[in-house]
Design an enzyme around this catalytic site. Sequence first.
Site, PDB file in Angstrom:
ATOM      1  N   GLU A  60      45.719  37.642  35.581  1.00 23.86           N
ATOM      2  CA  GLU A  60      45.478  38.008  34.178  1.00 23.86           C
ATOM      3  C   GLU A  60      46.374  39.132  33.671  1.00 23.86           C
ATOM      4  O   GLU A  60      46.767  39.142  32.509  1.00 23.86           O
ATOM      5  CB  GLU A  60      44.005  38.366  33.960  1.00 23.86           C
ATOM      6  N   HIS A 129      30.205  35.614  35.018  1.00 23.78           N
ATOM      7  CA  HIS A 129      30.910  34.663  34.160  1.00 23.78           C
ATOM      8  C   HIS A 129      30.192  34.422  32.835  1.00 23.78           C
ATOM      9  O   HIS A 129      30.499  33.450  32.148  1.00 23.78           O
ATOM     10  CB  HIS A 129      31.066  33.306  34.881  1.00 23.78           C
TER      11      HIS A 129
END
Lengths: 323, 320
Positions: A60, A129
Amino acid sequence: MARITMREAISQALWEEMERDPSVFILGEEVGVWGGTYAVTKGFYDHFGPERVRDTPIAEAAIIGGAIGAALTGTRPVAELMTINFAFSAMDHIVNEAAKLHYMFGGQFVLPMVIRAVGGGGRQLGATHSQTPDAVFAHFPGLKVVAPGTPEDAKGLLKAAIRSNDPVLFIEHATLYQVRGEVPEGDYVIPLGKSKVQRPGKDVTIITYSKMLELSTKAADQLAKEGIEAEIVDLRSLRPLDMGPVLESFKKTNRAVIVEEGWRSYGVGSEVAARIYEEAFDYVDAPIQRVAQKEVPLPYNRTLEQMALPQIEDIVKAVKEVL
Amino acid sequence: MKKEEHLELYYQMVLIRLVEEQAAQLYQQGKIGGFLHLYIGQEAVSTGLISARQPQDRVITAYRDHGVAINCGLSAREVVAELLGKVTGSSKGKGGSMHMADVNKNFWGGHAIVGAHLPIAAGLALGDQYQKNDGVTICMFGDGATNIGYFHEALNLSKVWNLPVLWVCENNQYGMGTAVERASAVSEIRQKAEGYSIPSSRVDGMDVLAVRKASEEAIAYVRSGKGPYFLEIVTYRFRGHSMGDPERYRKAEEVRQWQENDPIGIYRRYLVDHAIATESELNEVDQRANETTLDAVQFAESSPEPPAEMLFQHIYVDAD
């Protein structure tokens, strides 16, 4: 007007902007060959090719740092984070670099970039998540934070975000992709940083955004059967935060409920409530109510997860509390 | 190389040295706030490296950036003014010591989070690749930055996408106060590039001409479209990590030995021994650099503070 899903609206915005402007390109995990983990970029790779629809490693910081650098050269990258939870792995690049470079170098650096990130709970993905950390990102000056609640807004706001010369975090709720709504034909842009009254009413103001707009609308439907007319103001952008329509509505109804999916503490509701008290104290007829996620890491078990997330009944109850 | 080029390199090195010495004094006088990381001892690295670039080549570095700024063509005036937080500084007084830049000179900062600018450098190179520019992005960082995840994500991405980026590790032996061998699994940093199939070389960073030659070759390699290259330049900082460094981690004898290896002294002797320049010509260059430095300090001290309204400028490009 066409009736399409949120997914189609976002996909159309991306497609049309890429057709319009060759400097726009997409990078992220599985955006290309796979077609997007939420199928938003399905068909893009075949049409636009691997240079403009770039599959990245699962890294990321490289995705967001790469987008920042590419934006500095005058391209308009749209970086996709598979979920906003992964934004924490790129936190430094989002809040320490993207949000600061224009200011810190005295206006020299210009970053026309968008970070698309999927957020929200309710799909039994467990604590890591399922977060809704929108307020965290909205804390930082220099970043723009947008979170649409309807297909129409999603398309118009994403187009505005791509055309913006500032870094924009565009948060899509995972459980809204299938939601359908009317979307205008052709090219249209909705300015960033503008709240909107999504449903008129006179008895109480519900201030919300993103997924909670859907729940608030259902709550308002229930309340309407009891003769209570709730006005819903959709923030749409968390930074810049447009309090105009919120205050206008509140000065009419004198009662407010703020509904967000994230945690209550230090949240969007805290900010909006504080601003109402600061700017419209004389109009307050009842303590402002906040509906938000219970202060726990979101559990996997479906029943427990739903207990932690805001529900329609919570909104109805909070409205009755302020009336 | 022509004589004028030699004298220009020598001038830049001396100018950096003198500006940094003035900066140390200004810091001790309380006129510079925050942190101050001096480039003294490392002048040959960025001088040799940046002298090898073309105008279309981008430079991005970490927080020890004053020397790099000067090599990129920023004036001593705007460097010192930025140190003093003045509106005439390169970042209008909003960046400070660690955040200098001039995009018109293809100098992209000045980044203060260790390693965080490496993914950004990959992005700059991506932007050039996407637009089919023939520029090379030159990314400088310290040995300490090679232990953080950003380094590995950026190197990996650069190889996977064949990006036109030159990775330049300025190995000055210490990440703050921690010696390379105490923090890095390998003390020859270029070995890390091998893990990503990026070709590399290692050069003496106290020899400006060796740095220049290695840089020319490395930049040519990247420009040819073969992908990234990794250059390790071995150097030493003569001063502490920053002005607040107690320097308990190294012996005075070690510092003294390196100082005998002063890059400016080495180059000066080379120029005289090879009859490229005379002592008096070099003294004239020293004098010119000294005047430029004193002028820069005078300019910075007499420059205005940023106006109050600048506090809220430059948050966004697009006004509400």
